[in-house]
Design a protein around this motif. Structure first.
Motif, mmCIF file in Angstrom:
data_model
loop_
_atom_site.group_PDB
_atom_site.id
_atom_site.type_symbol
_atom_site.label_atom_id
_atom_site.label_comp_id
_atom_site.label_asym_id
_atom_site.label_seq_id
_atom_site.Cartn_x
_atom_site.Cartn_y
_atom_site.Cartn_z
ATOM 1 N N ASN A 32 0.823 -1.218 0.000
ATOM 2 C CA ASN A 32 0.000 0.000 0.000
ATOM 3 C C ASN A 32 0.854 1.264 0.000
ATOM 4 O OD1 ASN A 32 -2.556 -1.252 0.021
ATOM 5 N ND2 ASN A 32 -2.362 -1.684 2.197
ATOM 6 N N PHE A 36 0.429 3.387 -4.179
ATOM 7 C CA PHE A 36 -0.154 4.719 -4.306
ATOM 8 C C PHE A 36 0.908 5.768 -4.605
ATOM 9 C CE2 PHE A 36 -3.394 2.657 -1.479
ATOM 10 C CZ PHE A 36 -4.392 2.610 -2.436
ATOM 11 N N GLN A 37 2.088 5.617 -4.018
ATOM 12 C CA GLN A 37 3.178 6.530 -4.368
ATOM 13 C C GLN A 37 3.523 6.429 -5.844
ATOM 14 O OE1 GLN A 37 6.653 7.232 -1.607
ATOM 15 N NE2 GLN A 37 5.793 5.446 -0.600
ATOM 16 N N VAL A 40 0.898 8.152 -8.035
ATOM 17 C CA VAL A 40 1.032 9.620 -8.038
ATOM 18 C C VAL A 40 2.278 10.050 -8.805
ATOM 19 C CG1 VAL A 40 1.301 11.680 -6.604
ATOM 20 C CG2 VAL A 40 -0.208 9.831 -5.847
ATOM 21 N N ALA A 77 -5.310 10.349 -8.924
ATOM 22 C CA ALA A 77 -4.064 9.998 -8.231
ATOM 23 C C ALA A 77 -3.818 10.825 -6.975
ATOM 24 C CB ALA A 77 -2.877 10.156 -9.189
ATOM 25 N N THR A 78 -3.949 12.131 -7.067
ATOM 26 C CA THR A 78 -3.567 13.004 -5.953
ATOM 27 C C THR A 78 -4.302 12.678 -4.640
ATOM 28 O OG1 THR A 78 -3.043 14.775 -7.523
ATOM 29 C CG2 THR A 78 -3.298 15.401 -5.209
ATOM 30 N N THR A 80 -5.078 9.921 -3.440
ATOM 31 C CA THR A 80 -4.549 8.715 -2.802
ATOM 32 C C THR A 80 -3.367 9.009 -1.892
ATOM 33 O OG1 THR A 80 -3.051 8.173 -4.648
ATOM 34 C CG2 THR A 80 -5.291 7.287 -4.750
ATOM 35 N N LEU A 83 -4.139 8.215 1.598
ATOM 36 C CA LEU A 83 -3.894 6.831 2.018
ATOM 37 C C LEU A 83 -2.418 6.603 2.323
ATOM 38 C CD1 LEU A 83 -6.201 4.947 -0.501
ATOM 39 C CD2 LEU A 83 -6.628 5.432 1.917
ATOM 40 N N TRP A 107 -10.104 6.050 3.829
ATOM 41 C CA TRP A 107 -10.666 5.639 2.538
ATOM 42 C C TRP A 107 -11.856 6.505 2.138
ATOM 43 C CZ3 TRP A 107 -9.089 2.662 -1.349
ATOM 44 C CH2 TRP A 107 -8.007 1.811 -1.121
ATOM 45 N N THR A 110 -10.525 9.807 0.897
ATOM 46 C CA THR A 110 -9.899 9.622 -0.414
ATOM 47 C C THR A 110 -10.939 9.506 -1.517
ATOM 48 O OG1 THR A 110 -7.982 8.516 0.580
ATOM 49 C CG2 THR A 110 -8.355 8.168 -1.780
ATOM 50 N N VAL A 111 -11.900 8.628 -1.314
ATOM 51 C CA VAL A 111 -12.948 8.432 -2.325
ATOM 52 C C VAL A 111 -13.783 9.694 -2.495
ATOM 53 C CG1 VAL A 111 -15.038 7.120 -2.901
ATOM 54 C CG2 VAL A 111 -13.048 5.935 -1.962
ATOM 55 N N ILE A 114 -11.872 12.144 -4.575
ATOM 56 C CA ILE A 114 -11.855 11.722 -5.983
ATOM 57 C C ILE A 114 -13.165 12.084 -6.663
ATOM 58 C CG2 ILE A 114 -11.866 9.716 -7.522
ATOM 59 C CD1 ILE A 114 -9.819 8.417 -5.647
#
Length: 221
Positions: A32, A36-37, A40, A77-78, A80, A83, A107, A110-111, A114
């Motif tokens: 994880n 995600f890194q 991005v 992307a950003t 995330t 997370l 989460w 984040t969602v 988005i």
């Protein structure tokens, strides 16, 4: 100068993608942190790369289409990074980070960001216009005015997490990287360039990478 800066940033981001993929390869518990890194970093490599290539592609539908992907990658992307920050918080042994509600909150935020940014991006890609400045040609949105709300929220959360891990583990990099990002966005840098502010994004991503590396080292010990 901007052509050189955007090109260099794209190459550095690609290097970081490869470096992080190799660093966390085979470490399933750190997936994880890495995935995600990498997401991005790839989006930032694409963003800077398309801007650098704009003058060679030329104004038209192709560049506009490639540029719209920049906005969509940014939207997905950003957020995330929230997370990534959450997993950094967990590795710092902060008690509340172990609670299921903190996991769910990370989460949900984040969602939610988005979804919010998708709505904004739908408007942005409809108003793309060509702009040539300092030797680069890119498509930008007429509706953009300052940092997006989503970016401010992500930055604020990373700054807060940076303060927590600084106090808890003496990991200073995330705090410094996020603070410099805010400073870089807030001040008017007296340089004839639109690319200089992107360097602060690189500083943030490097600070996140160093922090996750510190977390990995602490787990090994």
């Amino acid at each position: 100068m901007d052509l050189v800066i955007y090109s260099a940033l794209a190459l550095i981001y690609l290097f970081l993608v490869i470096r992080i993929a190799a660093q966390f390869s085979g470490k399933r518990q750190w997936l994880n942190y890495a995935i995600f890194q990498i997401f991005v970093l790839f989006s930032l490599a694409y963003d800077n790369g398309i801007i650098a290539a704009g003058r060679f592609i030329g104004e038209g539908e192709l560049l506009m289409g490639l540029s719209s992907v920049r906005f969509w990658l940014h939207a997905f992307a950003t957020p995330t990074l929230v997370l990534v920050g959450y997993y950094i918080l967990r590795s710092s042994q902060v008690k509340f980070s172990k609670h299921i509600i903190t996991h769910i909150a990370a989460w949900v935020i984040t969602v939610g960001l988005i979804i919010y940014q998708i709505s904004s991006t739908l408007q942005e890609v409809k108003s793309l216009i060509p702009m040539e400045e300092y030797g680069v040609l890119r498509y930008t949105s007429e509706s953009l005015a300052g940092p997006p709300f989503m970016v401010i929220i992500v930055g604020f959360l990373l700054l807060l997490i940076g303060i927590i891990v600084l106090v808890k583990q003496k990991w200073v990099w995330l705090f410094v990287g996020t603070l410099l990002l805010f400073v870089g966005q807030a001040i008017q840098i007296p340089v004839a360039s639109t690319a200089v502010t992107n360097i602060f994004e690189l500083i943030l991503m490097v600070s996140i990478w160093i922090t996750t590396s510190k977390a990995l080292d602490s787990q090994r010990r």
